[in-house]
Design an enzyme around this catalytic site. Structure first.
Site, PDB file in Angstrom:
ATOM      1  N   SER A   8      -7.275   6.102 -16.226  1.00 48.79           N
ATOM      2  CA  SER A   8      -6.480   5.147 -15.460  1.00 48.79           C
ATOM      3  C   SER A   8      -6.160   3.950 -16.346  1.00 48.79           C
ATOM      4  CB  SER A   8      -7.259   4.684 -14.229  1.00 48.79           C
ATOM      5  OG  SER A   8      -6.659   3.521 -13.708  1.00 48.79           O
ATOM      6  N   HIS A  33      -3.077   8.399 -15.582  1.00 47.47           N
ATOM      7  CA  HIS A  33      -2.958   7.886 -14.210  1.00 47.47           C
ATOM      8  C   HIS A  33      -2.452   6.442 -14.248  1.00 47.47           C
ATOM      9  CE1 HIS A  33      -4.155   8.003  -9.949  1.00 47.47           C
ATOM     10  NE2 HIS A  33      -4.597   6.768 -10.107  1.00 47.47           N
ATOM     11  N   ASP A  35      -1.603   3.219 -11.982  1.00 47.17           N
ATOM     12  CA  ASP A  35      -1.858   2.605 -10.680  1.00 47.17           C
ATOM     13  C   ASP A  35      -0.823   1.528 -10.391  1.00 47.17           C
ATOM     14  OD1 ASP A  35      -4.255   3.881  -9.600  1.00 47.17           O
ATOM     15  OD2 ASP A  35      -5.204   3.145 -11.433  1.00 47.17           O
ATOM     16  N   MET A  37       0.584  -1.121  -7.860  1.00 41.70           N
ATOM     17  CA  MET A  37       0.131  -1.902  -6.694  1.00 41.70           C
ATOM     18  C   MET A  37       1.121  -3.025  -6.395  1.00 41.70           C
ATOM     19  SD  MET A  37      -3.887  -2.273  -7.575  1.00 41.70           S
ATOM     20  CE  MET A  37      -4.845  -0.915  -8.253  1.00 41.70           C
ATOM     21  N   HIS A  66       0.421   6.680  -9.179  1.00 42.06           N
ATOM     22  CA  HIS A  66      -0.287   6.539  -7.896  1.00 42.06           C
ATOM     23  C   HIS A  66       0.280   5.288  -7.228  1.00 42.06           C
ATOM     24  CE1 HIS A  66      -4.404   5.470  -5.844  1.00 42.06           C
ATOM     25  NE2 HIS A  66      -3.476   5.787  -4.976  1.00 42.06           N
ATOM     26  N   MET A  68       0.519   2.633  -4.732  1.00 43.95           N
ATOM     27  CA  MET A  68      -0.181   1.897  -3.671  1.00 43.95           C
ATOM     28  C   MET A  68       0.759   0.791  -3.204  1.00 43.95           C
ATOM     29  SD  MET A  68      -3.838   1.902  -5.570  1.00 43.95           S
ATOM     30  CE  MET A  68      -3.061   2.303  -7.133  1.00 43.95           C
ATOM     31  N   MET A 137      -9.289   9.229  -2.119  1.00 46.42           N
ATOM     32  CA  MET A 137      -9.746   7.939  -2.649  1.00 46.42           C
ATOM     33  C   MET A 137     -11.245   7.806  -2.377  1.00 46.42           C
ATOM     34  SD  MET A 137      -7.188   6.556  -4.096  1.00 46.42           S
ATOM     35  CE  MET A 137      -8.062   5.051  -4.548  1.00 46.42           C
ATOM     36  N   ASP A 175     -10.327   9.698  -7.055  1.00 44.40           N
ATOM     37  CA  ASP A 175      -9.996   8.431  -7.725  1.00 44.40           C
ATOM     38  C   ASP A 175     -10.912   7.318  -7.216  1.00 44.40           C
ATOM     39  OD1 ASP A 175      -8.777   6.315  -8.989  1.00 44.40           O
ATOM     40  OD2 ASP A 175      -6.856   6.506  -7.934  1.00 44.40           O
TER      41      ASP A 175
END
Ligand code: DX5
Ligand code: ZN
Length: 224
Positions: A8, A33, A35, A37, A66, A68, A137, A175
């Protein structure tokens, strides 16, 4: 069943992300990965399609976004243009989840759905045939470096059972909070793609950490 680790980037040094991508590429990492956000769905902000596009030239592994973020469908085309290979959206923000999954696939990417710790994984039952990836998650999303909530591994076991029963093609991803001490529990439960942030990206130790994880995983690679 093939097991892989997905570093990540959230835990990498943002001052030299390009080098951080190259470093894991040199270790043969197949999936990175990312992330994303938005400060709304989760209480933190990271980066967007612009930055992801700039990173593309540093490694040719799968770029796994991913998301979010709320209303992910608004940004999914931009992530496709940025060179992302797979997009995972959160179940909690998609009232029309099937439509979003179709959109991701139509843009030529793999489609995934994540469930927060408080969301029952059985909610994914109707869309399992439309998934390339199901993400459990094991922390509440928003931050790296949290402790894994291990009872969530029951969800992984459920997915594994459904996958076998329906002969489905999705990959089971986990994750949050994976480390050298607990990775065996994730693997036993049936995790195939293990996202690892803070226990992998460490200044000067990233490559040895990857090798250590890969060594721990070796016996799991032979399981049918
Ligand atoms: C949390 C993110 C994770 C996180 C993993 O919201 O989705 O990908 O960065 O980091 P660790 O392995 O430190 O829990
Ligand atoms: Zn993540």
């Amino acid at each position: 069943m093939k097991r892989i680790i997905a570093p990540s980037l959230l835990s990498a040094d943002a001052g030299c992300w390009g080098r951080e991508v190259e470093e894991v590429a040199a270790e043969g990492i197949e999936c990175l990965h990312l992330d994303i956000m938005d400060g709304c769905f989760v209480p933190n902000i990271t980066f967007g399609p612009g930055q992801v596009g700039m990173l593309r030239k540093y490694g040719d592994m799968e770029f796994d976004a991913h998301l979010m973020i709320v209303e992910p469908e608004k940004l999914i085309p931009d992530f496709a243009k940025a060179g992302v290979n797979s997009v995972t959206v959160h179940y909690e923000v998609c009232p029309h989840l099937h439509r979003v999954l179709q959109m991701i696939r139509e843009l030529g990417m793999k489609a995934g759905t994540a469930v927060n710790p408080s969301t029952p994984v059985e909610a994914l039952a109707p869309v399992l045939p439309f998934l390339d990836r199901a993400l459990v998650m094991t922390v509440n999303p928003g931050f790296g470096g949290q402790k894994a909530i291990l009872p969530m591994l029951k969800k992984v076991e459920w997915l594994k059972k459904e996958k076998a029963a329906g002969e489905l093609g999705f990959q089971i991803q986990v994750d949050g909070g994976v480390n050298r001490d607990n990775i065996g529990e994730f693997l036993s439960a049936g995790a195939e793609n293990l996202v690892i942030g803070s226990a992998l990206y460490q200044p000067g130790k990233t490559r040895e950490n990857i090798r250590a994880f890969q060594e721990i995983m070796t016996p799991w690679q032979v399981e049918a």
